[in-house]
Design an enzyme around this catalytic site. Structure first.
Site, mmCIF file in Angstrom:
data_model
loop_
_atom_site.group_PDB
_atom_site.id
_atom_site.type_symbol
_atom_site.label_atom_id
_atom_site.label_comp_id
_atom_site.label_asym_id
_atom_site.label_seq_id
_atom_site.Cartn_x
_atom_site.Cartn_y
_atom_site.Cartn_z
ATOM 1 N N TYR A 86 65.490 9.272 8.676
ATOM 2 C CA TYR A 86 66.161 8.774 9.880
ATOM 3 C C TYR A 86 67.082 7.619 9.502
ATOM 4 O O TYR A 86 67.053 6.545 10.064
ATOM 5 C CB TYR A 86 65.102 8.346 10.909
ATOM 6 C CG TYR A 86 65.628 8.250 12.320
ATOM 7 C CD1 TYR A 86 65.955 9.392 13.043
ATOM 8 C CD2 TYR A 86 65.796 7.011 12.937
ATOM 9 C CE1 TYR A 86 66.435 9.308 14.338
ATOM 10 C CE2 TYR A 86 66.272 6.913 14.242
ATOM 11 C CZ TYR A 86 66.593 8.071 14.933
ATOM 12 O OH TYR A 86 67.077 7.990 16.219
ATOM 13 N N GLY A 87 67.906 7.865 8.466
ATOM 14 C CA GLY A 87 68.868 6.858 8.031
ATOM 15 C C GLY A 87 70.234 7.183 8.602
ATOM 16 O O GLY A 87 70.362 7.618 9.757
ATOM 17 N N ASP B 157 69.355 11.147 -1.897
ATOM 18 C CA ASP B 157 69.350 12.231 -2.893
ATOM 19 C C ASP B 157 68.320 11.995 -3.992
ATOM 20 O O ASP B 157 67.637 12.917 -4.428
ATOM 21 C CB ASP B 157 70.753 12.363 -3.515
ATOM 22 C CG ASP B 157 71.765 12.796 -2.471
ATOM 23 O OD1 ASP B 157 71.509 13.794 -1.773
ATOM 24 O OD2 ASP B 157 72.793 12.114 -2.323
ATOM 25 N N GLU B 158 68.222 10.738 -4.422
ATOM 26 C CA GLU B 158 67.353 10.425 -5.564
ATOM 27 C C GLU B 158 65.867 10.453 -5.212
ATOM 28 O O GLU B 158 65.019 10.403 -6.102
ATOM 29 C CB GLU B 158 67.758 9.072 -6.174
ATOM 30 C CG GLU B 158 67.543 7.850 -5.303
ATOM 31 C CD GLU B 158 68.639 7.606 -4.239
ATOM 32 O OE1 GLU B 158 69.535 8.451 -4.077
ATOM 33 O OE2 GLU B 158 68.567 6.563 -3.569
ATOM 34 N N HIS C 285 73.952 17.601 1.567
ATOM 35 C CA HIS C 285 74.664 17.450 0.292
ATOM 36 C C HIS C 285 73.921 18.324 -0.719
ATOM 37 O O HIS C 285 72.682 18.328 -0.737
ATOM 38 C CB HIS C 285 74.643 15.968 -0.111
ATOM 39 C CG HIS C 285 75.344 15.643 -1.398
ATOM 40 N ND1 HIS C 285 76.507 16.266 -1.805
ATOM 41 C CD2 HIS C 285 75.035 14.744 -2.381
ATOM 42 C CE1 HIS C 285 76.893 15.753 -2.964
ATOM 43 N NE2 HIS C 285 76.010 14.842 -3.331
ATOM 44 N N GLU D 54 84.012 10.601 -3.271
ATOM 45 C CA GLU D 54 83.449 9.256 -3.073
ATOM 46 C C GLU D 54 83.671 8.354 -4.283
ATOM 47 O O GLU D 54 83.807 7.155 -4.148
ATOM 48 C CB GLU D 54 81.973 9.319 -2.655
ATOM 49 C CG GLU D 54 81.021 9.860 -3.689
ATOM 50 C CD GLU D 54 79.705 10.378 -3.107
ATOM 51 O OE1 GLU D 54 79.627 10.633 -1.898
ATOM 52 O OE2 GLU D 54 78.748 10.552 -3.887
ATOM 53 N N SER E 50 107.970 -0.400 8.220
ATOM 54 C CA SER E 50 109.411 -0.659 8.059
ATOM 55 C C SER E 50 109.984 0.216 6.937
ATOM 56 O O SER E 50 109.237 0.676 6.052
ATOM 57 C CB SER E 50 109.624 -2.129 7.700
ATOM 58 O OG SER E 50 109.011 -2.400 6.447
HETATM 59 N N1 LIG Z 1 75.392 8.494 4.248
HETATM 60 C C1 LIG Z 1 76.183 9.472 4.686
HETATM 61 O O1 LIG Z 1 76.938 9.298 5.637
HETATM 62 C C2 LIG Z 1 76.177 10.822 4.063
HETATM 63 C C3 LIG Z 1 75.056 11.288 3.425
HETATM 64 N N2 LIG Z 1 74.982 12.605 3.054
HETATM 65 C C4 LIG Z 1 73.742 13.093 2.482
HETATM 66 O O2 LIG Z 1 72.702 12.954 3.464
HETATM 67 C C5 LIG Z 1 71.451 12.718 2.828
HETATM 68 C C6 LIG Z 1 70.823 11.459 3.406
HETATM 69 O O3 LIG Z 1 71.597 10.347 3.010
HETATM 70 P P1 LIG Z 1 71.688 9.023 3.895
HETATM 71 O O4 LIG Z 1 71.717 9.395 5.351
HETATM 72 O O5 LIG Z 1 72.795 8.217 3.323
HETATM 73 O O6 LIG Z 1 70.281 8.330 3.583
HETATM 74 P P2 LIG Z 1 69.775 6.884 4.058
HETATM 75 O O7 LIG Z 1 69.509 6.109 2.827
HETATM 76 O O8 LIG Z 1 70.700 6.310 5.073
HETATM 77 O O9 LIG Z 1 68.413 7.219 4.806
HETATM 78 C C7 LIG Z 1 67.309 7.665 4.166
HETATM 79 C C8 LIG Z 1 66.138 7.894 5.109
HETATM 80 O O10 LIG Z 1 65.100 8.458 4.319
HETATM 81 C C9 LIG Z 1 63.934 7.690 4.504
HETATM 82 N N3 LIG Z 1 63.130 7.732 3.275
HETATM 83 C C10 LIG Z 1 63.439 7.213 2.070
HETATM 84 N N4 LIG Z 1 62.471 7.489 1.189
HETATM 85 C C11 LIG Z 1 61.535 8.189 1.868
HETATM 86 C C12 LIG Z 1 60.289 8.742 1.511
HETATM 87 N N5 LIG Z 1 59.808 8.612 0.279
HETATM 88 N N6 LIG Z 1 59.576 9.420 2.461
HETATM 89 C C13 LIG Z 1 60.037 9.538 3.707
HETATM 90 N N7 LIG Z 1 61.230 9.028 4.115
HETATM 91 C C14 LIG Z 1 61.942 8.352 3.205
HETATM 92 C C15 LIG Z 1 64.383 6.293 4.880
HETATM 93 O O11 LIG Z 1 63.345 5.676 5.601
HETATM 94 P P3 LIG Z 1 62.851 4.147 5.382
HETATM 95 O O12 LIG Z 1 63.489 3.361 6.474
HETATM 96 O O13 LIG Z 1 61.372 4.253 5.505
HETATM 97 O O14 LIG Z 1 63.319 3.734 3.998
HETATM 98 C C16 LIG Z 1 65.594 6.630 5.747
HETATM 99 O O15 LIG Z 1 65.187 6.930 7.061
HETATM 100 C C17 LIG Z 1 71.758 12.663 1.337
HETATM 101 O O16 LIG Z 1 71.575 13.951 0.814
HETATM 102 C C18 LIG Z 1 73.244 12.293 1.284
HETATM 103 O O17 LIG Z 1 73.903 12.704 0.122
HETATM 104 C C19 LIG Z 1 75.990 13.492 3.280
HETATM 105 C C20 LIG Z 1 77.143 13.087 3.901
HETATM 106 C C21 LIG Z 1 77.380 11.695 4.229
HETATM 107 C C1 LIG Z 2 82.174 9.000 1.222
HETATM 108 C C2 LIG Z 2 80.708 8.877 1.018
HETATM 109 C C3 LIG Z 2 79.907 10.093 1.454
HETATM 110 O O1 LIG Z 2 80.219 11.199 0.634
HETATM 111 C C4 LIG Z 2 80.260 10.436 2.881
HETATM 112 C C5 LIG Z 2 80.029 9.440 3.936
HETATM 113 O O2 LIG Z 2 80.770 11.491 3.156
HETATM 114 C C6 LIG Z 2 78.410 9.782 1.277
HETATM 115 O O3 LIG Z 2 77.746 10.509 0.522
HETATM 116 O O4 LIG Z 2 77.900 8.844 1.894
#
Ligand SMILES: NC(=O)C1=CN([C@@H]2O[C@H](COP(=O)(O)OP(=O)(O)OC[C@H]3O[C@@H](n4cnc5c(N)ncnc54)[C@H](OP(=O)(O)O)[C@@H]3O)[C@@H](O)[C@H]2O)C=CC1
Ligand SMILES: CC[C@](O)(C(C)=O)C(=O)O
Length: 343
Positions: free
Chosen positions: A25-26, A82-83, A107, A194, A251
């Protein structure tokens, strides 16, 4: 246009009676979960106890552990960093997978680089919004949508493609258009974009411009306005009308400067370095190093993040933005303020 799909091309009924688990829920997770719920889908958020768990509950969503949500759901969208995905997948998601279910990503990193190997009897697809998650939610609420890529890696049910399209409609992306791709194409181009342009390229360009002006004796505040603040205004014009749209508004002196000096900044050598960045992504070198950096506890990531936050441009910018209440606070600041208010 070939390969492009919009709301009117998509039948979302394939998701009728199906439960969608949004895992995480990020940035992306909160946007997918809330948009899908507002679009009328049955959503459960799978998350560990902590900040995100509390936030999802506060936002009125059904919340469960990752394992419980994966167990209940027909479609499991993995929106963890991702990691972290490999470990959480192996421990909490894989045990819940069975024929008829779909595993989804925003992703393709973990599938394309072989970190996650799903069983053959589940669908595997991606819906990757081409924008930050916070804007996926913000634009949806404004009645618009962030375009997305969708692609199918595995079609065990025969309906994976329709499910991916229905999902992209549910998060609002088909309002802006969704483009069909493969996991390989999405993964490589997203990492390239990115690194070379959107995050890495742009921040390095702005920093170099800021430092050039400050080192030449000009005021840091002026350098901030010139190189960072105005970038947003110029990019807005390009977003709305392409480069020609921006050039219409600036301009003729600026346009001439653009033509004669732009290619002195970004030249054939820069393009050669971009090509080398692309090759490191294609060969898996970048992915291998990023996985290793995480296994080592992120020593370089943490050090560089700290150094960057202390850059003069960031200090000056924070002060200047504080005097401009009409500029949004910034998501990071907003979270700090919210956290402060509840403590
Ligand atoms: N950021 C973006 O806008 C974009 C991201 N993506 C892809 O979306 C995916 C998510 O990225 P993103 O939204 O940036 O991630 P965030 O870092 O924003 O959010 C990660 C979420 O995962 C939770 N989390 C982390 N570790 C664990 C765990 N061990 N068990 C359960 N929950 C966990 C975190 O909760 P907690 O609060 O507990 O840490 C948080 O709610 C990735 O694959 C990324 O590549 C694709 C397009 C754009
Ligand atoms: C540009 C960064 C991005 O690829 C995106 C927001 O689309 C990401 O992985 O956060």
């Amino acid at each position: 246009m070939t390969n492009m799909y919009y709301n009117q091309d998509i039948n979302e009924n394939v998701l009728d009676g199906k439960k969608i688990a949004v895992i995480g829920y990020g940035s992306q997770g909160h946007a997918h979960a809330q948009n899908l719920k507002d679009s009328g889908f049955d959503v459960v958020v799978g998350i560990r106890p902590g900040k995100s768990f509390d936030k999802a509950k506060e936002d009125g969503l059904e919340v469960a552990t990752v394992a419980e949500a994966a167990e209940q759901a027909d479609v499991i969208m993995v929106l963890l960093p991702d990691e972290r995905q490999k470990q959480v997948y192996e421990e909490e998601i894989a045990p819940a997978l069975k024929a008829g279910k779909a595993l989804a990503f925003a992703h393709g990193f973990n599938i394309h680089f072989g970190q996650i190997k799903p069983p053959a009897d589940v669908d595997v697809f991606l819906v990757a919004p081409k924008g930050p998650g916070h804007l996926v939610r913000r634009t949806f609420e404004a009645g618009a949508g962030v375009p997305a890529l969708f692609g199918v890696y595995q079609d065990a049910s025969g309906t994976a493609r329709e499910t991916a399209l229905a999902y992209s409609k549910g998060i609002g992306s088909a309002r802006g258009g969704v483009l069909e791709t493969s996991f390989e194409e999405e993964t490589v181009t997203d990492l390239f974009g990115e690194q070379a342009v959107l995050c890495g390229g742009l921040t390095s360009l702005i920093k170099a411009g800021f430092e050039t002006l400050v080192e030449a004796g000009y005021q840091p505040e002026l350098a901030y306005f010139e190189t960072l603040h105005e970038t947003k205004l110029i990019v807005d014009l390009m977003y709305e009308g392409g480069m020609a749209g921006m050039r219409y508004s600036v301009s003729d002196t600026a346009e001439w400067g653009d033509f004669v000096s732009g290619p002195r900044v970004i030249d054939a050598d820069t393009k050669a370095r971009m090509k080398s960045i692309l090759e490191d992504i294609q060969s898996g070198k970048f992915a291998k190093e990023w996985i290793q950096e995480n296994e080592d506890g992120r020593p370089n990531f943490n050090r560089i993040e700290k150094e960057e936050a202390g850059h003069q441009l960031e200090e000056v910018g924070e002060k200047l933005r504080a005097m401009m209440p009409f500029v949004a606070k910034g998501l990071k600041k907003e979270e700090e303020v919210t956290a402060g208010a509840t403590n």
